[in-house]
Design a protein around this motif. Structure first.
Motif, PDB file in Angstrom:
ATOM      1  N   UNK A 112       0.832  -1.211   0.000  1.00 53.50           N
ATOM      2  CA  UNK A 112       0.000   0.000   0.000  1.00 53.50           C
ATOM      3  C   UNK A 112       0.860   1.252   0.000  1.00 53.50           C
ATOM      4  N   UNK A 113       1.927   1.234   0.784  1.00 54.34           N
ATOM      5  CA  UNK A 113       2.841   2.378   0.844  1.00 54.34           C
ATOM      6  C   UNK A 113       3.455   2.630  -0.527  1.00 54.34           C
ATOM      7  N   UNK A 114       3.821   1.563  -1.229  1.00 56.58           N
ATOM      8  CA  UNK A 114       4.372   1.709  -2.567  1.00 56.58           C
ATOM      9  C   UNK A 114       3.383   2.346  -3.518  1.00 56.58           C
ATOM     10  N   UNK A 115       2.110   1.945  -3.430  1.00 58.91           N
ATOM     11  CA  UNK A 115       1.084   2.546  -4.279  1.00 58.91           C
ATOM     12  C   UNK A 115       0.904   4.011  -3.934  1.00 58.91           C
ATOM     13  N   UNK A 116       0.971   4.315  -2.635  1.00 61.04           N
ATOM     14  CA  UNK A 116       0.813   5.697  -2.179  1.00 61.04           C
ATOM     15  C   UNK A 116       1.941   6.573  -2.700  1.00 61.04           C
ATOM     16  N   UNK A 117       3.140   6.016  -2.801  1.00 63.84           N
ATOM     17  CA  UNK A 117       4.306   6.767  -3.271  1.00 63.84           C
ATOM     18  C   UNK A 117       4.525   6.625  -4.776  1.00 63.84           C
TER      19      UNK A 117
END
Length: 495
Positions: free
Chosen positions: A302-307
């Protein structure tokens, strides 16, 4: 709240919720878990002989999901990811109760493939370990499946998901709670038969460090340590001593095994048999435990998608290379499809879900050409639905396959879906984009626009351009007939 992410792991034994806060450390985002919930559901134990989940198991699951949903009520949908694993994959009635489960949780639930589960598990484990140049073997014995991964750094290499778990094996071999030497041997042999399929390749690849990330691994570590069967993690000798203790007692007696949690006792025999088989078949000497697991991997995903480092984008790029997709044609179709889609689809959650899928489908719509030109859209759809695509859930891949299948040819093959779901607007956008760029050249600006209202489609096309492109004129007339066949009003206007 924007700095919080939530992951829901719907396993075959337990359901877990993890909430993490994003913290920047030296310019690198890290996740610190601030809240966790875990409830034992034993979903795999609710499967009958026909692989259907019984009402009791479903009711237990719904009750837990309602409690999780209450905790997540203030979260925006793009800050939550819920993934379901083996029991959801194999249950024949998953489609029947999944809408109810999603309503209870308040968020979509992705039924992920085994290899995607393995990828997320590896990510979760290595994010809690110190950096190492070594190859690492990570094993997660879940309730219904076991994931085995070798990777280096943060990148998994070999990934396998084996159809065996602590709940399913305990139920199959130790259903009455009795543990004898014969049944333990039978369980181990069954597990070894599953593992031997991958053993040669894994041994050849090799590793330097071994970590167990599941509840089974942590339970075994605690028991072996507390009982002083091992002083350096999980070992082959320690497992042998534990098996001997349980077999002599005839069952798992918690009071005789310091370190065991009571709720783990009835699934320990199956997990112990699988772990012993893994040690024997793969030649493992010692295993340590990792704190990370599937849910932490989901948070980092999720963090990767957010960034804007979405794993799905990387998978699409890899597929384009693997299947020799023309990047220039993909770019043209991608831009045109999204331009048309944006003009016809208002802002909202349905658009937010469909728009990236349309872009990926546009990038990959010619995957099937590497197999055969004839009916290549069908080959594309098959690949996108059935291949391992890291980052994509089964539902994601089914949507990509639907868009790919619908981007050319007869629309009647998509009935009745095309009339009842909003995906038809994405299909229309992709069909028009592919039609426009059949000559594989640049067109600027686009010579047509599209607008929709209910089941009415109006396509306006530049008169001069149409006169200069008789094949496109013919194809657009045929497109009009196709949409009319499936109950749409398609009007072609010149300007």
């Amino acid at each position: 709240m924007d700095q919080l992410l939530a992951a829901v792991d719907l396993g075959s034994n337990s359901f877990r919720l993890s909430i993490g806060r994003i913290v920047q450390q030296d310019g690198t985002p890290q996740i610190y878990q601030i809240d966790r919930l875990k409830e034992t559901v034993r979903l795999a134990a609710g499967l009958d002989a026909e692989k259907r989940l019984g009402d009791d198991a479903i009711e237990r699951a719904i009750a837990v999901l309602e409690r999780f949903g209450d905790r997540l009520r203030s979260f925006h949908p793009n800050r939550v990811r819920a993934v379901a694993t083996n029991t959801f994959r194999v249950a024949r009635n998953t489609r029947d109760f999944l809408p109810r489960a999603e309503a209870a949780l308040g968020f979509p639930i992705e039924v992920i493939a085994g290899r995607e589960e393995a990828r997320l598990i590896f990510s979760g484990v290595v994010h809690t370990l110190p950096p190492s140049p070594n190859k690492r073997l990570v094993i997660d014995i879940g309730g219904g499946s076991t994931e085995v991964i070798i990777g280096k750094g943060h990148e998994p290499g070999l990934m396998s998901s084996l159809y065996m778990g602590c709940v399913s094996y305990s139920r199959q071999f130790f259903s009455d709670g009795v543990v004898d030497a014969h049944q333990m041997k039978q369980a181990e042999l069954a597990a070894r038969r599953e593992i031997e399929v991958i053993a040669k390749q894994y041994r050849k690849t090799g590793w330097k460090e071994v970590y167990g990330s599941s509840g089974t691994a942590k339970a075994l570590f605690a028991i072996l340590t507390e009982c002083r069967f091992s002083d350096r993690g999980i070992t082959r000798a320690g497992l042998a001593k534990l098996k001997d203790r349980i077999v002599r007692s005839g069952r798992v007696i918690p009071s005789e095994l310091p370190g065991i949690k009571v709720e783990r006792s009835d699934v320990l025999p199956g997990g112990l048999a699988i772990m012993s088989a893994l040690f024997d078949e793969l030649g493992i000497d010692v295993m340590h435990t990792g704190d990370g697991a599937l849910r932490l991997g989901v948070l980092y995903d999720l963090l990767g998608r957010d960034d804007e480092h979405d794993k799905r984008d990387e998978s699409v790029r890899q597929f384009m290379k693997r299947y020799h997709v023309d990047p220039n044609q993909a770019r043209r179709v991608h831009h045109a499809a999204l331009t048309l889609f944006d003009a016809m689809f208002p802002e909202g959650p349905e658009r937010a879900e469909l728009r990236p899928a349309l872009g990926w489908a546009a990038d990959l719509h010619e995957v099937g050409l590497s197999i055969a030109h004839n009916a290549y859209h069908k080959h594309t759809a098959y690949v996108l639905e059935n291949a391992d695509m890291p980052g994509f859930s089964r539902a994601d891949q089914q949507l990509l396959a639907l868009l790919a299948l619908g981007h050319q040819g007869k629309l009647t093959k998509l009935e009745p879906l095309i009339r009842t779901r909003p995906q038809w607007k994405a299909i229309l956008s992709l069909r028009l984009a592919v039609l426009l760029f059949r000559r594989r050249g640049e067109i600027e600006p686009l010579p047509l626009t599209a607008s929709v209202r209910d089941n009415s489609i109006v396509v306006r096309v530049n008169r001069e351009w149409l006169a200069q492109h008789p094949l496109s004129d013919f194809t657009l007339r045929a497109e009009e007939a196709e949409w009319n066949k499936v109950g749409f009003s398609f009007e072609l206007l010149e300007f």
